[in-house]
Every structure is written in structure tokens, then in C-alpha cells.
Design a protein around this motif. Structure first.
Motif, PDB file in Angstrom:
ATOM      1  N   ASP A 105       0.919  -1.249   0.117  1.00  0.00           N
ATOM      2  CA  ASP A 105       0.059  -0.134  -0.208  1.00  0.00           C
ATOM      3  C   ASP A 105       0.934   1.184   0.070  1.00  0.00           C
ATOM      4  O   ASP A 105       1.791   1.616   1.121  1.00  0.00           O
ATOM      5  N   PRO A 106       0.945   2.020  -1.152  1.00  0.00           N
ATOM      6  CA  PRO A 106       0.026   2.093  -2.182  1.00  0.00           C
ATOM      7  C   PRO A 106       0.388   0.997  -3.364  1.00  0.00           C
ATOM      8  O   PRO A 106       1.209   0.309  -3.079  1.00  0.00           O
ATOM      9  N   ARG A 107      -0.345   0.864  -4.343  1.00  0.00           N
ATOM     10  CA  ARG A 107      -0.419  -0.293  -5.157  1.00  0.00           C
ATOM     11  C   ARG A 107       0.122   0.153  -6.668  1.00  0.00           C
ATOM     12  O   ARG A 107      -0.635   1.464  -7.066  1.00  0.00           O
ATOM     13  N   MET A 108       1.012  -0.018  -7.456  1.00  0.00           N
ATOM     14  CA  MET A 108       1.326   0.415  -8.555  1.00  0.00           C
ATOM     15  C   MET A 108       0.482  -0.318  -9.855  1.00  0.00           C
ATOM     16  O   MET A 108       0.273  -1.387  -9.877  1.00  0.00           O
ATOM     17  N   VAL A 109      -0.078   0.601 -10.341  1.00  0.00           N
ATOM     18  CA  VAL A 109      -1.306  -0.176 -11.433  1.00  0.00           C
ATOM     19  C   VAL A 109      -0.874   0.900 -12.766  1.00  0.00           C
ATOM     20  O   VAL A 109      -0.506   1.884 -12.702  1.00  0.00           O
ATOM     21  N   LEU A 110      -1.359   0.379 -14.029  1.00  0.00           N
ATOM     22  CA  LEU A 110      -1.383   1.075 -15.301  1.00  0.00           C
ATOM     23  C   LEU A 110      -2.924   0.917 -15.686  1.00  0.00           C
ATOM     24  O   LEU A 110      -3.276  -0.092 -15.958  1.00  0.00           O
ATOM     25  N   ARG A 111      -3.394   1.730 -15.896  1.00  0.00           N
ATOM     26  CA  ARG A 111      -4.685   1.808 -16.572  1.00  0.00           C
ATOM     27  C   ARG A 111      -4.416   2.104 -18.041  1.00  0.00           C
ATOM     28  O   ARG A 111      -4.040   3.049 -18.661  1.00  0.00           O
ATOM     29  N   PRO A 112      -5.114   1.022 -19.002  1.00  0.00           N
ATOM     30  CA  PRO A 112      -4.795   1.046 -20.394  1.00  0.00           C
ATOM     31  C   PRO A 112      -5.337   2.509 -20.897  1.00  0.00           C
ATOM     32  O   PRO A 112      -4.414   2.951 -21.727  1.00  0.00           O
ATOM     33  N   ALA A 113      -6.312   3.208 -20.522  1.00  0.00           N
ATOM     34  CA  ALA A 113      -6.642   4.470 -21.042  1.00  0.00           C
ATOM     35  C   ALA A 113      -5.413   5.402 -20.916  1.00  0.00           C
ATOM     36  O   ALA A 113      -5.523   6.482 -21.437  1.00  0.00           O
ATOM     37  N   GLU A 114      -4.751   5.083 -19.923  1.00  0.00           N
ATOM     38  CA  GLU A 114      -3.639   6.408 -19.475  1.00  0.00           C
ATOM     39  C   GLU A 114      -2.027   5.867 -19.866  1.00  0.00           C
ATOM     40  O   GLU A 114      -1.278   6.409 -19.442  1.00  0.00           O
ATOM     41  N   PHE A 115      -2.051   4.978 -20.663  1.00  0.00           N
ATOM     42  CA  PHE A 115      -0.797   4.497 -21.295  1.00  0.00           C
ATOM     43  C   PHE A 115      -0.373   5.599 -22.056  1.00  0.00           C
ATOM     44  O   PHE A 115      -0.837   6.161 -22.830  1.00  0.00           O
ATOM     45  N   ARG A 116       0.876   5.918 -21.794  1.00  0.00           N
ATOM     46  CA  ARG A 116       1.733   7.079 -22.181  1.00  0.00           C
ATOM     47  C   ARG A 116       2.647   6.492 -23.477  1.00  0.00           C
ATOM     48  O   ARG A 116       3.482   5.705 -23.264  1.00  0.00           O
TER      49      ARG A 116
END
Length: 257
Positions: A63-74
Motif C-alpha cells: 500500500d499503495p499499489r502500482m497500476v497502469l490503466r490502459p486508457a492512461e498508457f503514455r
């Protein structure tokens, strides 16, 4: 004290994981086994294994957790240029589940700056290969001129993808695989990729940290959904290289300045 789990012991609540001031923030439990059933149960609860050879199996929920939201892919301009070349050049391929075990072994054997050894031991490869045979783990592979030059693997449960590891034997080869995965997940309305822990590499691609309780709530709402299909090729990248095009599966992927 971190609890020791016997074969039939359930995981403790993730709130019992060690805190930020401990020497191992996020460590929740330890066990001797890495059974596929234990793995699936762990992922459904937002828990993952990570340990070194010779250690017991250590289970984590940071905590916290690292995530990648596909819509936010850079998408950087240089990566966009690379993906356009991949699309037009027949020497480049994206293969899914061509050889899951080979991808895991490549992830284990590829040297990484600042890292000695690997947690991807023979037992880990065997356990995740069992998940793969059951349809719950997949590899996305970048091929060039008939050779596997990069890729990644992870666990897929319902509408949740848990990324595990990636490798590259050619420039941007792992990023190409990740871009293809992102496009595939967007098509099937997958909102989040679990990246486990923060790294500058993931942050450069759009990854960010979220509160564990937010992550766990999303996992619980996602893992019981119907599984998505796992058949695609490099043509899935058309979405990501056509800036501003929205195919109805989500907002356009943002481009880095």
C-alpha cells in the motif's frame, strides 16, 4: 510477526500486511507451497508472491499499489514511430502464448540493472505454467525476423490483468508487447493492469500508485467477470498509432510531450 500458512490456512486480511515503517512494507504472509490454487486465491485477493531462491514463499500486498490503466498508457513520439514501423514491416510480429515457458525463462535470465539473481525460479515457472495451461496466464511476445526478441507475461482473471515480468533483447521490444496488450485490454474494457510495485520504467509509461483499498475494491469487482479471449496479433496496434481515434472502447490513449 508475519504468519506462516499451512496448506489449508487462508490468507490473512491484507490490512495485516507490514506497514511503510517496517523493513518489508507490504509483506503479508509466508508459506512453503506455491500451488496453482493458492496462486489464484492470492490474485483474487490482491496478493502476489515474491521471494528469492532459498527463501520460503513470501506473499505481498503493498500500500499503495502500482497500476497502469490502459486508457492512461503514455505513448512517446519515439515509441509511436517504432509501432508504426512494426505495423508496416512484415519482419515484426506479435504472438500470444506462442511459448509461455520460454517467455518466463527469458524474464528470469535477462540481466537487469541493479538486480542480482531472479525470483522466477523453476518452481515459479512450474506454478505459473499450470495457470497458463488452465487459461489463467498468458504471454505476449514480440518477434522480429523469426526470433522472439521481447515479451511479457501475467495472470488474467475475469476483467483484471496482473502483470508479472517483461524482457527485451532488442530496443523497445518489451514496450511493443505492452502496447499490444494495452490495446487488446482496451478492446475488452479492461480498466486496470496490476504492476505491483513502483518503478520509474512503469511510471514513464503511465503507471501510477493508488491506495490499496481502491485496488482491492477494483479487483473484487473484476475477477469474477467472464474471461476475455486471448487471440490477437500486431494489427491491434492500429488503435494506438492513430492519434485521436476512438473506436468506442475508451478514450484515446494519451501521447507524451
Amino acid at each position: 510477526m508475519v504468519p506462516w500458512l499451512g496448506p489449508d490456512d487462508p490468507f490473512p486480511s491484507v490490512e495485516r500486511a507490514l506497514g511503510a515503517t517496517s523493513g518489508a512494507p507490504g509483506l503479508l504472509a509466508a508459506s512453503a507451497d506455491l500451488l496453482p490454487s493458492r496462486l489464484v486465491d492470492a490474485y483474487q485477493r490482491g496478493i502476489f508472491p515474491w521471494y528469492s531462491d532459498g527463501q520460503p514463499v513470501l506473499w505481498w500486498s503493498p500500500d499503495p499499489r502500482m497500476v497502469l490503466r490502459p486508457a492512461e498508457f503514455r505513448l512517446s513520439p519515439s515509441l509511436r514511430k517504432t509501432l508504426k514501423r512494426v505495423l508496416r514491416d512484415d519482419a515484426w510480429e506479435i504472438r500470444v502464448d506462442d511459448n509461455f515457458g520460454a517467455v518466463m525463462r527469458a524474464c528470469a535470465e535477462t540481466p537487469r540493472r541493479g538486480q542480482r539473481g531472479t525470483w522466477i525460479t523453476g518452481d515459479v515457472i512450474e506454478a505459473y505454467s499450470s495457470l497458463h495451461r488452465a487459461g489463467n496466464a498468458h504471454s505476449i511476445e514480440t518477434w522480429h525476423e523469426g526470433a522472439r526478441v521481447g515479451g511479457l507475461y501475467g495472470v488474467s482473471l475475469g476483467k483484471m490483468f496482473f502483470g508479472e515480468s517483461m524482457f527485451a533483447h532488442a530496443t523497445d521490444a518489451s514496450k511493443i508487447a505492452l502496447a499490444a496488450l494495452v490495446c487488446h485490454l482496451r478492446r475488452h474494457e479492461i480498466e486496470m493492469i496490476d504492476c505491483q510495485q513502483n518503478t520509474s520504467h512503469l511510471a514513464s509509461l503511465g503507471g501510477r500508485e493508488i491506495a490499496r483499498k481502491t485496488f482491492i475494491a477494483h479487483v473484487r469487482a473484476s475477477v469474477d467477470a467472464s474471461p476475455i479471449p486471448w487471440r490477437f496479433d500486431k494489427t491491434v496496434l492500429h488503435e494506438i498509432v492513430t492519434r485521436g481515434v476512438n473506436d468506442g472502447s475508451g478514450p484515446p490513449i494519451r501521447e507524451a510531450c
